[in-house]
Design an enzyme around this catalytic site. Sequence first.
Site, PDB file in Angstrom:
ATOM      1  N   TYR A  45       0.862  -1.196   0.000  1.00 16.90           N
ATOM      2  CA  TYR A  45       0.000   0.000   0.000  1.00 16.90           C
ATOM      3  C   TYR A  45       0.885   1.229   0.000  1.00 16.90           C
ATOM      4  CZ  TYR A  45      -4.948  -0.981   0.230  1.00 16.90           C
ATOM      5  OH  TYR A  45      -6.218  -1.293  -0.122  1.00 16.90           O
ATOM      6  N   GLU A  47      -0.527   4.776  -0.488  1.00 16.14           N
ATOM      7  CA  GLU A  47      -1.330   5.987  -0.709  1.00 16.14           C
ATOM      8  C   GLU A  47      -0.487   7.234  -0.455  1.00 16.14           C
ATOM      9  OE1 GLU A  47      -4.177   4.196   1.710  1.00 16.14           O
ATOM     10  OE2 GLU A  47      -5.851   4.620   0.362  1.00 16.14           O
ATOM     11  N   ASP A 191      -6.193  12.856 -25.342  1.00 13.88           N
ATOM     12  CA  ASP A 191      -6.186  11.468 -24.879  1.00 13.88           C
ATOM     13  C   ASP A 191      -5.554  10.644 -26.002  1.00 13.88           C
ATOM     14  OD1 ASP A 191      -6.764   8.782 -24.491  1.00 13.88           O
ATOM     15  OD2 ASP A 191      -8.674   9.165 -23.494  1.00 13.88           O
ATOM     16  N   THR A 217      -3.385   5.600 -21.730  1.00 10.82           N
ATOM     17  CA  THR A 217      -3.294   4.317 -21.038  1.00 10.82           C
ATOM     18  C   THR A 217      -1.915   3.746 -21.348  1.00 10.82           C
ATOM     19  OG1 THR A 217      -4.387   3.274 -22.922  1.00 10.82           O
ATOM     20  CG2 THR A 217      -5.751   3.761 -21.003  1.00 10.82           C
ATOM     21  N   LYS A 220      -1.781  -0.218 -24.375  1.00 11.48           N
ATOM     22  CA  LYS A 220      -2.166  -0.433 -25.785  1.00 11.48           C
ATOM     23  C   LYS A 220      -0.872  -0.458 -26.610  1.00 11.48           C
ATOM     24  CE  LYS A 220      -6.837   1.422 -25.321  1.00 11.48           C
ATOM     25  NZ  LYS A 220      -6.916   2.166 -24.046  1.00 11.48           N
ATOM     26  N   ARG A 226      -1.645  -2.624 -17.198  1.00  5.99           N
ATOM     27  CA  ARG A 226      -2.810  -1.755 -17.374  1.00  5.99           C
ATOM     28  C   ARG A 226      -2.819  -0.615 -16.357  1.00  5.99           C
ATOM     29  NH1 ARG A 226      -6.088  -5.228 -20.677  1.00  5.99           N
ATOM     30  NH2 ARG A 226      -7.715  -3.665 -20.789  1.00  5.99           N
TER      31      ARG A 226
HETATM   32  N1  DSN Z   1     -11.158  -0.607 -24.932  1.00  2.86           N
HETATM   33  C1  DSN Z   1     -10.463   0.622 -25.005  1.00  2.86           C
HETATM   34  C2  DSN Z   1     -10.524   1.233 -26.350  1.00  2.86           C
HETATM   35  O1  DSN Z   1     -10.379   0.499 -27.271  1.00  2.86           O
HETATM   36  O2  DSN Z   1     -10.683   2.423 -26.563  1.00  2.86           O
HETATM   37  C3  DSN Z   1     -10.808   1.530 -23.918  1.00  2.86           C
HETATM   38  O3  DSN Z   1     -12.121   1.430 -23.498  1.00  2.86           O
END
Ligand code: DSN
Length: 440
Positions: A45, A47, A191, A217, A220, A226
Amino acid sequence: MKDELFELLKKEKKRQRDGLVLIPSENYVSADVLKVLGSEFGNKYAEGQVGRRYYTGNEWVDGVESLAIERAKKLFGAPFVNVQAYSGSPANMAILIALCEKKSDLVLSQELSHGGHLSMGQKVSATGRFFKTDHYHLSKRGEIGWKELGEKARRLKPRVIFAGGTAYTKKFDFKRYGEIAGQVGAYFVADISHVAGLVVAGVHPDPVPYADLVMTTSHKTLRGGRGALIMVTKRGLNKDADLGEKINKAVFPGIQGGPHMNNIASIAVALEEASSPGFKKYGRKVVRNAKALADSLGRYEFKLIGGGTENHMIWIDLRKKGIDGWSMHVALEMVNMFVNKQTVPNDPRPAYYPSGLRLGTPAVTTRGMQEAQMRLIAQWLGTVAEICQEHWSNSIGSENYEKDQEARKMFKKRLEEDKAIKKMRKEVRDFARKWPIFKW
Ligand code: DSN
């Protein structure tokens, strides 16, 4: 210990090895990323922030988080980075909490059926329930509707303008977004979850010079575990010197508790990998493969939204073929090919039975595949579409998509019994097995 869970793990490993992952948001991670994901860092943990935690025993995980932050700063050229958000959706929520102060503050983002993402203010997401939102659409050519975006920005004076979404096959013109946001005094948030790896590889425009905040994110095209990175740029800090602090507070204690330190460690590893020359090559190949796949799909008369691709993704409108995205994704799963059903702009069908499909090349490129393999994949996709068309008209064939559950069951049964489907499943499996899961 004997646990049926490990049987599931074995089966999932086999599925990943024996199949072709064409879901544009999925990828495979390296052995080092996997190693830290399953490590003792997950027990801790932590925080708070580096050097200022609400728990003891953080000497080493402080080191982990510092590495992740410093590597992200260097790789993207952003002066402030938070690496604690659990994933992209909470990260976008935290951004809106940090930026929107009044109830009347408006968020302007890409419409959902036009490729926008839920977490950027769509009504069914908390970001759309708790913040005032409006959306812009794509043009007929599959590009951002600049005229509409500019007009709405001037008329509605949004607090936040988002670039980014879940389906878009052009390069994002971040400069143009930045100019529009600048003219109306809005914060510009990019984003880049889908294209972050391509930005790093230099095959997609870089948002950092034009945006106030950049979110991505980590799993990807970046190939980490993740999580998400929220970056505040120089431009953002010039606007509000406390923006970094506001982001930290919005993430914790705003919407999260303890950060997942094993995930943060995996992000640190992935960022190091992404700074290697090999990663630049990978990014270039992802785009080359996507273009080759898009070109070949033309031969099988698939209608591509935007007419092709400039990134890692291909967006198909199946209406011309008389089938829907659900039918294709079900049939493709039967032959070990994994794709996403996806709405198309102004889709008359519901999101569960949409008119389109999304494909991407990040995962197959990680396995080392090249243009020749993309041509073969396109051929398989063409054959599966033909098979779908045949069984579709013999079983479903009506426009009553949502209610026609019996017909859909019948459609699946016919597919399962189809000899060509059985043959192709074996063919795809034998082909996929020849490729390592992660090839540098
Ligand atoms: N599944 C991802 C996307 O493809 O945009 C995020 O939700």
